[in-house]
Structure formats: structure tokens, C-alpha cells
Design a protein around this motif. Structure first.
Motif, PDB file in Angstrom:
ATOM      1  N   GLY A   1       0.822  -1.204   0.000  1.00 48.89           N
ATOM      2  CA  GLY A   1       0.000   0.000   0.000  1.00 48.89           C
ATOM      3  C   GLY A   1       0.853   1.249   0.000  1.00 48.89           C
ATOM      4  N   SER A   2       0.250   2.352  -0.441  1.00 57.11           N
ATOM      5  CA  SER A   2       0.901   3.658  -0.368  1.00 57.11           C
ATOM      6  C   SER A   2      -0.065   4.630   0.296  1.00 57.11           C
ATOM      7  CB  SER A   2       1.254   4.154  -1.772  1.00 57.11           C
ATOM      8  OG  SER A   2       1.432   5.563  -1.749  1.00 57.11           O
TER       9      SER A   2
ATOM     10  N   THR B   1      -5.076   1.849  -0.904  1.00 51.41           N
ATOM     11  CA  THR B   1      -4.261   2.876  -1.557  1.00 51.41           C
ATOM     12  C   THR B   1      -5.184   3.844  -2.282  1.00 51.41           C
ATOM     13  OG1 THR B   1      -2.410   1.364  -1.772  1.00 51.41           O
ATOM     14  CG2 THR B   1      -2.439   3.248  -3.272  1.00 51.41           C
TER      15      THR B   1
END
Lengths: 369, 212
Positions: A288-289, A321
Motif C-alpha cells: 500500500g501507499s 491505496t
């Protein structure tokens, strides 16, 4: 072992770690379009912090106030003698008070070390502070340095605070590099067009303990260089892969809930990270970001994203994300826009920056299972 | 046997009276002659390096650190070896990238002549120098840049010791590299290996001696 004692995040989404986590979990973003702000001629998408939410008084810049308030809030949660010379301040920032350059003249606190000393002195701490200025990876490097200083007995407590303030200097610079997205950023997506910048301060206080029990433990970390290009990542993800490989010597991939990637949403960064993650054998691990919520908060990013990842693991959640729809990187990393659930107790923070530097670190809740 | 086997010292300062800048270049204690202070780094590059035109793109901090690292590594005489992850670059200073920051600021100062320069902007991070050295020498080990309030041998010795907790690290190109302008800088670079572990006080004293 090295354990987290207290923490704080100050961002447009909240002034405590808890407020920030709840906002992110609910899908809120601080990114919006700014026109004619800060004297930047071209409009830009960014997450900017309203200085009025800061309660620190005295002759301090916005950068210093953010750091002081964040540290103060964290200190209130623990019993650390902050004025002791056994407490080490480690400041993570790329540009500190650089906006003072526009005012002309000589400002002593343009010097990062002088600004750091001012922050430490606010807490009556007279020990020489360290400023880690290692581009975008500073926040993870600073935590690695804290872990080392504690392991070696160079200090009893380490106060790590990461922060950066946006200014025409930074915004026009990233615009000139054509790295800025004209819309809210879309990490790992096919349509990603670049990064957004953001402002935040984040603090983590580390100490040592015999057993981790119910604490967050910093397990290990590594820094590696691409030896490839000063402003672009390696096409083979070399440094990022090597940092991950080093961390995996002390972490079991099956314990990892997720990798909190750098995920800036530039074409090259996200592609490079997908390659590094794949080469490290972590292609099935959720990735994830958090850039879709905060933008790139530079010196704060490594600390802020570590703290939110801890909250997520505590909440058995892999944060989605934001901005992601369809995978646009060559290695099929496991990214989703929706939150997912997890029952695992560890995660890896991955980060890369200019100068070809890359860092990875592993954190685990409680002791070995 | 000392812990620091190879070191380089470069100093240059323009006096406020507008006179001739004073400079000094010594490698392992031996004085190196140069044509003059105003073009000191370019002269050293032409006379002793010459095969890396990227030098001309670099900002003053990177020129200083790059030239010094080249002379230092020539003195070490292990340039054919593949160091991989076993060698890192960890540098310290007080001014961060201030010389280049000022140059970039000039390009955005005037709204009627607003031309932000990407080639100046990329150098507004001090750790780009560690990247330049890593690229030139194919070093994949740790690179880091630490800014201190002032030159501080104890803090540097601690920082060096901390890097050696990385089990893959065998040697470090490290030291102080501070640059305020094209003609005002102060550098002490050296090589150390993992034998510094447990001998931090000795290391601190050796740095102190060389900095004098």
C-alpha cells in the motif's frame, strides 16, 4: 530490544496519531488544488497545514513549531526525561527552514543543525542533536539511527521527529523536474501522473525493554544505494531490493501483514518498487501507499507512514491505496484501493529517494510468536 | 597502527577583504600543489582526474566531495575491487546543501525572470553527493548524510560506529564536507573499516588530530 514509547502525527487530517488514523481509515484525503498560494505561479495539488492549528508560541518558524508541538504531544504520553543528556534528538528533514532564503539576509536557522538545536533546547535538552538529511528516506534512516544508538547504549531514549514545510522553493523545484501530478496522485495506477507534495510533522520516541510484550518493536532496518542515477531510481530496483533482502534476514515473510511502500505515484518510483518487491520474493504480500491521503511529506514521510502502519496492524487492517484503480506496474504487486483485513503482527516500511538511496525497516507488535 | 589510514584535507576561504583566498590541499599529510584558490577544484579535476565530465554538471558541494573522494581512493589503491554492499558512504556537515540552495533560489527570485532550474534543484539535497560517489565507484552499501550544528568529532565517531552495526558493511568513506560557496569550503574525508568498532574514543581523537 527497541520499543516505541510514544508518538504523534500533526497533519491537515489531525493533530494526534489517532485522529490521523481514523481519517485515513475513513478514506479522507488532505490533498486539494492550491491556486496562487505561497507565491507559486502554477496551481498545484498538495496537502498544506494551516499554521493556525499550531498552539506553540515563541520566536519559532512554522517548521520549528510543527516539530515542537509534535514532540510535546508525544512526550505527554510517556515518562521520558527529555532534558537528560541520555536523550538523543534525531531530526529528519530535507529542507527545514529553506523558505527563509526568500527573505534575504543571513538567518542562522537556515542551518539545519542550528534549527535542530533550537528544537532540542525548547525541551531543555543540551545534547548535540543529529539531523538526518538523506532526501525522501530521511524518516526511515532517522529511525534506523535511533535503533542503533539505543542498541549501542549511546543513549537511553531517542526522540525522532520528521517534518518539512512546503515553500515556493520546493514546489517550483518539483514542478521544474516535471514530477508533480496535476491531480490527486494515483500510486501504482495505470494513469498515475506524478506526485503531490505535503506538509506534516511526525514524532516517535524509542527506548529499550527486556521484552516487547504489548509494545511495538523496531526489529531491523537497512539502507542501500542504487549506484545508478542521482535523481531517478534504478530500473532493476537494485538498492531497494538489497535493503529488503537485508531486512528479510531478520524477518519472516509469512509474518508480514503488508509492505508500506513509498508509492509516490511517479512513473519510475512505483515501477521500480514493484520490481524490488518482486525480486525480494514478496509479490504476494499486500502493498500500500499512503501518498493519496497526505502527498509526499518528505522528511516526515518515513515516520508518519511507519506510525500509521502500526495503527493499521493494531486495527487488523491493510489501509487501501487512495487513488489506485488499475495496476500500472510491470510486476503484479498486491495493491487495492479498499481496506483489507489482516491478522499478522509485523510490517515492512519501504522508501526510496534522490541520491539513489533506499531504506527498508521491519516493525513487529509484541515479541516473537 | 592508526584507524584512519588514508585521509584528505581541503580548505579554502576567501577573506572578507577581497584578497586572495587561502587554500590548502593535503593527502595523507602530503601537501598537493594547485594553481590557485579561485579555480581550485576544477584545476584538481583537470590535473588528477579528467575522465568524468559529469563533474562539470555538479554543484559546488558535489565538486568538492567528488574531487576529494577521487584523490582519496587513488591513494587507497583498491580501485579495481568490487565493493558491492560492503562499502558505504556516510558524510557530515553543518551547511547541508546551502551553496546550491542559494543558487537555486536566484532562479525563482524575480517574478519577471522566473526560470526554476531543474539542474540546480536536483543538487539541493546534500546526500546527492553520497549518490555521486556511490555511482562513480559502484558502491551499493549504506549512504547517509548527517547534518550537525557544528564540526563535532564525538558526534561523527558515534555516527560512524552506528553505521557499522550493518553486518554487511566492511568499510566506510566518511568525514566532514562543508561548502558555503565556490571559494569557501572545508573538507576532511577519510576511509575507515570495521576495526573502528569498540575503538570509538581512539577514532574521535584521530579525527580531532587530522582536523587541526
Amino acid at each position: 530490544m527497541i520499543v516505541k514509547l510514544a508518538d504523534n502525527i500533526i497533519s491537515p487530517l489531525g493533530v494526534t496519531t489517532g485522529e490521523n488514523y481514523e481519517a485515513v481509515k475513513a478514506g479522507q484525503s488532505a490533498l486539494c488544488l492550491h491556486k496562487g498560494v505561497k507565491g507559486v505561479p502554477t496551481p498545484f495539488f498538495a496537502s498544506l497545514l494551516d499554521e493556525r492549528i499550531l498552539s506553540v508560541e515563541g520566536d519559532y518558524t512554522k517548521f520549528e513549531k510543527m516539530c515542537i508541538q509534535s514532540v510535546e504531544t508525544a512526550l505527554a504520553q510517556c515518562d521520558v526525561d527529555v532534558s537528560s543528556d541520555r536523550t538523543l534528538f534525531i531530526i529528519s528533514t530535507t529542507k527545514g527552514n529553506v523558505s527563509l532564503l526568500a527573505e534575504g539576509g543571513e538567518h542562522e536557522n537556515l542551518l539545519l543543525g542550528v534549527a535542530a538545536q533550537k528544537i532540542a533546547n525548547h525541551f531543555s535538552n543540551r545534547r548535540t542533536p543529529m539531523v538526518v538529511s538523506n532526501a525522501c528516506i530521511s524518516g526511515v534512516c532517522a529511525q534506523i539511527e535511533a535503533m542503533r544508538a539505543l542498541t549501542l547504549g549511546l543513549c537511553d531514549y531517542a526522540v525522532v521527529v520528521g517534518a518539512d514545510v512546503q515553500s515556493p522553493f520546493i514546489v517550483t523545484g518539483f514542478q521544474s523536474l516535471k514530477a508533480v501530478s496535476p491531480e490527486a496522485c494515483r500510486p501504482f495506477d495505470q494513469e498515475r501522473k506524478g506526485l503531490n507534495l505535503g506538509e506534516a510533522a511526525a514524532t516517535v520516541i524509542y527506548g529499550t525493554a527486556e521484552r516487547a510484550q504489548d509494545c511495538w518493536q523496531m526489529v531491523c532496518g537497512a539502507v542501500r544505494n542504487d549506484a545508478n542515477h542521482i535523481s531517478g531510481p534504478s530500473r532493476t530496483g537494485e538498492g531497494s531490493y538489497l535493503a529488503l533482502r537485508s531486512v528479510l534476514q531478520n524477518a519472516n515473510p509469512s509474518d508480514i501483514a503488508f509492505i508500506s511502500a513509498h508509492g509516490t505515484a511517479t512513473l519510475y518510483n512505483d515501477e521500480m518498487e514493484s520490481i524490488a518487491i518482486s525480486r525480494a520474493g514478496l509479490i504476494d504480500t499486500p502493498v500500500g501507499s499512503l501518498k493519496g491521503y497526505y502527498g509526499h511529506t518528505m522528511g516526515a514521510a518515513g515516520v508518519l507512514e511507519t506510525l500509521l502502519s502500526m495503527c493499521a496492524v493494531d486495527d487488523h487492517t491493510v489501509i487501501g491505496t487512495r487513488g489506485f484503480e488499475r495496476l500500472g506496474v510491470s510486476c503484479p504487486v498486491s495493491v487495492t484501493s479498499e481496506n483489507r483485513t489482516t491478522d499478522k503482527r509485523a510490517f515492512i516500511k519501504l522508501i526510496s529517494g534522490f541520491g539513489g538511496c533506499n531504506a527498508a525497516a521491519c516493525f513487529r507488535k509484541g515479541g516473537e510468536e | 597502527m592508526s584507524l584512519i589510514k588514508h585521509y584528505i584535507r581541503i580548505k579554502c576561504s576567501k577573506t572578507c577583504y577581497g584578497g586572495i583566498p587561502e587554500y590548502q590541499v593535503t593527502l595523507d599529510g602530503e601537501k598537493i600543489e594547485a594553481a590557485g584558490a579561485d579555480t581550485l577544484l576544477t584545476d584538481l579535476y583537470k590535473a588528477r582526474i579528467g575522465d568524468y565530465p559529469k563533474f562539470y554538471k555538479m554543484d559546488p558541494l558535489c565538486r568538492l566531495g567528488f574531487v576529494a573522494s577521487e584523490l582519496l581512493l587513488n591513494a587507497e589503491n583498491r580501485r579495481e575491487e568490487q565493493f558491492g554492499e560492503s562499502r558505504g558512504v556516510v558524510l557530515f556537515n553543518a551547511a547541508s546543501s546551502l551553496a546550491d540552495d542559494r543558487n537555486y533560489q536566484e532562479t525563482i527570485k524575480d517574478p519577471d525572470a522566473f526560470f526554476p532550474s531543474p539542474s540546480l534543484f536536483v543538487y539541493t539535497l546534500p546526500n546527492v553527493l553520497t549518490g555521486e560517489i556511490a555511482i562513480r565507484n559502484h558502491y551499493y552499501g549504506e549512504t547517509n548524510f548527517i547534518v550537525l550544528p557544528h564540526f563535532d568529532c564525538a558526534a561523527m565517531a558515534d555516527g560512524i560506529r552506528m553505521s557499522f552495526t550493518d553486518r554487511d558493511l566492511r568499510s566506510l568513506l566518511t568525514g566532514w564536507v562543508d561548502c558555503y560557496s565556490e571559494t569557501s569550503f572545508d573538507l576532511l574525508l577519510f576511509l575507515v573499516d570495521s576495526e573502528v568498532v569498540g575503538r570509538e574514543v581512539e577514532l574521535q581523537h584521530e579525527i580531532e588530530k587530522l582536523a587541526k
